[in-house]
Write an enzyme that holds these catalytic residues in place. Structure first.
Site, PDB file in Angstrom:
ATOM      1  CE  LYS A   5      46.097   2.050 -12.516  1.00 35.96           C
ATOM      2  NZ  LYS A   5      45.206   1.285 -11.646  1.00 35.96           N
ATOM      3  NE  ARG A 103      37.777  -0.814 -11.027  1.00 37.22           N
ATOM      4  CZ  ARG A 103      38.953  -0.226 -10.780  1.00 37.22           C
ATOM      5  NH1 ARG A 103      39.049   1.088 -10.820  1.00 37.22           N
ATOM      6  NH2 ARG A 103      40.023  -0.934 -10.528  1.00 37.22           N
ATOM      7  CG  HIS A 132      41.352  -2.730  -7.107  1.00 32.77           C
ATOM      8  ND1 HIS A 132      42.684  -2.562  -6.792  1.00 32.77           N
ATOM      9  CD2 HIS A 132      40.898  -1.508  -7.489  1.00 32.77           C
ATOM     10  CE1 HIS A 132      43.016  -1.286  -6.988  1.00 32.77           C
ATOM     11  NE2 HIS A 132      41.955  -0.633  -7.399  1.00 32.77           N
ATOM     12  NE  ARG A 188      46.346  -5.481  -8.138  1.00 36.95           N
ATOM     13  CZ  ARG A 188      45.399  -6.035  -7.386  1.00 36.95           C
ATOM     14  NH1 ARG A 188      45.411  -7.330  -7.142  1.00 36.95           N
ATOM     15  NH2 ARG A 188      44.426  -5.290  -6.899  1.00 36.95           N
ATOM     16  CE1 TYR A 232      42.045  32.987 -25.699  1.00 36.79           C
ATOM     17  CE2 TYR A 232      43.047  31.317 -24.278  1.00 36.79           C
ATOM     18  CZ  TYR A 232      42.865  31.880 -25.533  1.00 36.79           C
ATOM     19  OH  TYR A 232      43.495  31.337 -26.623  1.00 36.79           O
ATOM     20  CB  CYS A 279      46.386  29.484 -22.673  1.00 39.44           C
ATOM     21  SG  CYS A 279      46.256  31.209 -22.166  1.00 39.44           S
ATOM     22  CG  MET A 280      45.478  23.765 -25.821  1.00 36.32           C
ATOM     23  SD  MET A 280      44.853  23.589 -27.500  1.00 36.32           S
ATOM     24  CE  MET A 280      43.096  23.736 -27.245  1.00 36.32           C
ATOM     25  CG  ASP A 281      49.713  24.173 -26.394  1.00 36.33           C
ATOM     26  OD1 ASP A 281      49.946  23.099 -25.818  1.00 36.33           O
ATOM     27  OD2 ASP A 281      49.052  24.248 -27.451  1.00 36.33           O
TER      28      ASP A 281
HETATM   29  C1  LIG Z   1      45.797   1.035 -10.313  1.00 39.50           C
HETATM   30  C2  LIG Z   1      45.675  -0.273  -9.655  1.00 39.50           C
HETATM   31  C3  LIG Z   1      46.576  -0.658  -8.650  1.00 39.50           C
HETATM   32  C4  LIG Z   1      47.609   0.272  -8.071  1.00 39.50           C
HETATM   33  O1  LIG Z   1      46.990   1.165  -7.178  1.00 39.50           O
HETATM   34  P1  LIG Z   1      47.818   2.268  -6.365  1.00 39.50           P
HETATM   35  O2  LIG Z   1      46.817   2.867  -5.462  1.00 39.50           O
HETATM   36  O3  LIG Z   1      48.348   3.220  -7.369  1.00 39.50           O
HETATM   37  O4  LIG Z   1      48.916   1.542  -5.660  1.00 39.50           O
HETATM   38  C5  LIG Z   1      46.473  -1.955  -8.167  1.00 39.50           C
HETATM   39  N1  LIG Z   1      45.533  -2.803  -8.634  1.00 39.50           N
HETATM   40  C6  LIG Z   1      44.634  -2.457  -9.582  1.00 39.50           C
HETATM   41  C7  LIG Z   1      43.614  -3.437 -10.038  1.00 39.50           C
HETATM   42  C8  LIG Z   1      44.671  -1.176 -10.110  1.00 39.50           C
HETATM   43  O5  LIG Z   1      43.764  -0.827 -11.031  1.00 39.50           O
END
Ligand SMILES: *Cc1c(COP(=O)(O)O)cnc(C)c1O
Length: 341
Positions: A5, A103, A132, A188, A232, A279-281
């Site tokens: 992600k 969550r 999670h 994961r 700035y 700055c921005m860039d």
């Molecule tokens: C982002 C995420 C992970 C990975 O987490 P890390 O701490 O980067 O290993 C695993 N499961 C879910 C649901 C996540 O949102």
């Protein structure tokens, strides 16, 4: 199941996914349906799970691109089931259980009601059960152990309800390293794939190497007089004759503005402090202490140069955040170059 992600934590979702698959990863996880569609459009065929919430407007894309949604509330089970009813094969879904993250996910009561109702739609295939971890990198294991206990209760309920669930997954990076009891059938990992972690010192961590470097070049160098200011609002004032280098990257590129007057970059193997507001860039650095510095010199914002190194973790410390945010803040507009080692 590799988590890619947020543009693979800033590393580039497409190239990173391809490389991970070459190295034996069998499944990918993204946050949104859009991220999944983008990977499919580049020809990636491994199963892709969508971790984030899904909306009815996205059902068409989920079906058309064979994306596996994570379903986190009972009403979505029904609605998605109805949408899938006209399809020839059952669409795979994973159910998420809320065990302490606060969550997304079904509560134990919602899960029990769903199982007992015998109303799980036949148009959906319950391929996975997940939760999670909220505190896998916490100072003590207690919260995580309680989450694992709650998850096991949920798993038992599902299995006793007559469901065959092939994929059971709980662990993020921290959980995968620290809690073997939470390995189940899949893990994961995200952040550790990219060479970082946030585990406490008490935990033995594998030897991780940061994958990404962020580099630029010096665009201009000028000498300023004592009393002259930089950037700035004049927050940096030269105390002596000072050499200032201008770098063509700023907060739009992902260099946090919180690095103003506090961060460093590497030039000729030495640390050069950031001078004035980012700055921005663009950003300016003080190169007074670096002899022979020249326009065009390679400048390392993240990575190694000679014997010096700056990591995303260092930047996180300077800016009061975590390596995750530093990495995924790097704008997709910054070109990624991929090297095989
Ligand atoms: C982002 C995420 C992970 C990975 O987490 P890390 O701490 O980067 O290993 C695993 N499961 C879910 C649901 C996540 O949102």
């Amino acid at each position: 199941m590799a988590v890619v992600k947020a543009n693979a934590y800033g590393h580039g979702a497409i190239e990173t996914s391809r490389t991970l698959i070459q190295h034996g990863v069998t499944r990918l996880a993204v946050f949104s349906t859009e991220e999944g569609v983008a990977l499919r459009q580049t020809g990636i065929t491994v199963p892709i799970i969508v971790l984030g919430p899904i909306f009815q407007e996205q059902f068409g894309d989920l079906f058309a691109h064979q994306l596996t949604p994570v379903v986190s509330d009972p009403s979505m089970v029904t609605v998605l089931g109805q949408a899938a009813a006209s399809r020839e094969v059952a669409h795979s879904v994973h159910l998420k259980i809320e065990t302490g993250m606060g969550r997304l996910g079904l509560t134990q009561n919602e899960l029990a009601a769903l199982i007992r109702s015998h109303k799980f739609p036949p148009s959906l295939r319950l391929e996975g059960l997940m939760t999670h971890l909220a505190d896998a990198d916490g100072s003590t294991p207690d919260t995580t152990e309680e989450q694992i206990r709650r998850f096991n209760t949920a798993l038992k309920l599902v299995l006793e309800g007559g469901f065959q669930v092939p994929l059971i997954h709980v662990s993020n990076s921290g959980g995968a390293v620290r809690f073997p009891s939470a390995h189940f059938t899949l893990v994961r990992p995200g952040i550790m794939l990219y060479g970082y972690h946030t585990l406490p010192d008490t935990v033995t961590v594998p030897d991780l190497k940061p994958v990404l470097s962020l580099k630029t070049h010096i665009a201009q160098i000028r000498t300023i007089q004592p009393g002259e200011t930089v950037s700035y609002n004049g927050t940096f004032t030269a105390k002596c004759l000072t050499r200032i280098a201008v770098l063509p990257v700023g907060y739009a590129g992902g260099l946090s503005r919180r690095l103003s007057n506090r961060g460093y970059v590497l030039i000729r193997g030495q640390r050069a402090p950031i001078a004035g507001l980012v700055c921005m860039d663009m950003v300016m650095v003080d190169v007074t202490a670096i002899p022979a510095v020249a326009v065009g010199d390679e400048t390392v914002l993240i990575g190694q140069q000679e014997n010096e190194q700056i990591t995303a973790h260092d930047i996180a410390e300077w800016t009061g955040t975590i390596s995750y945010e530093v990495l995924c803040a790097i704008s997709p507009q910054i070109p990624r170059l991929y090297h095989s080692s």
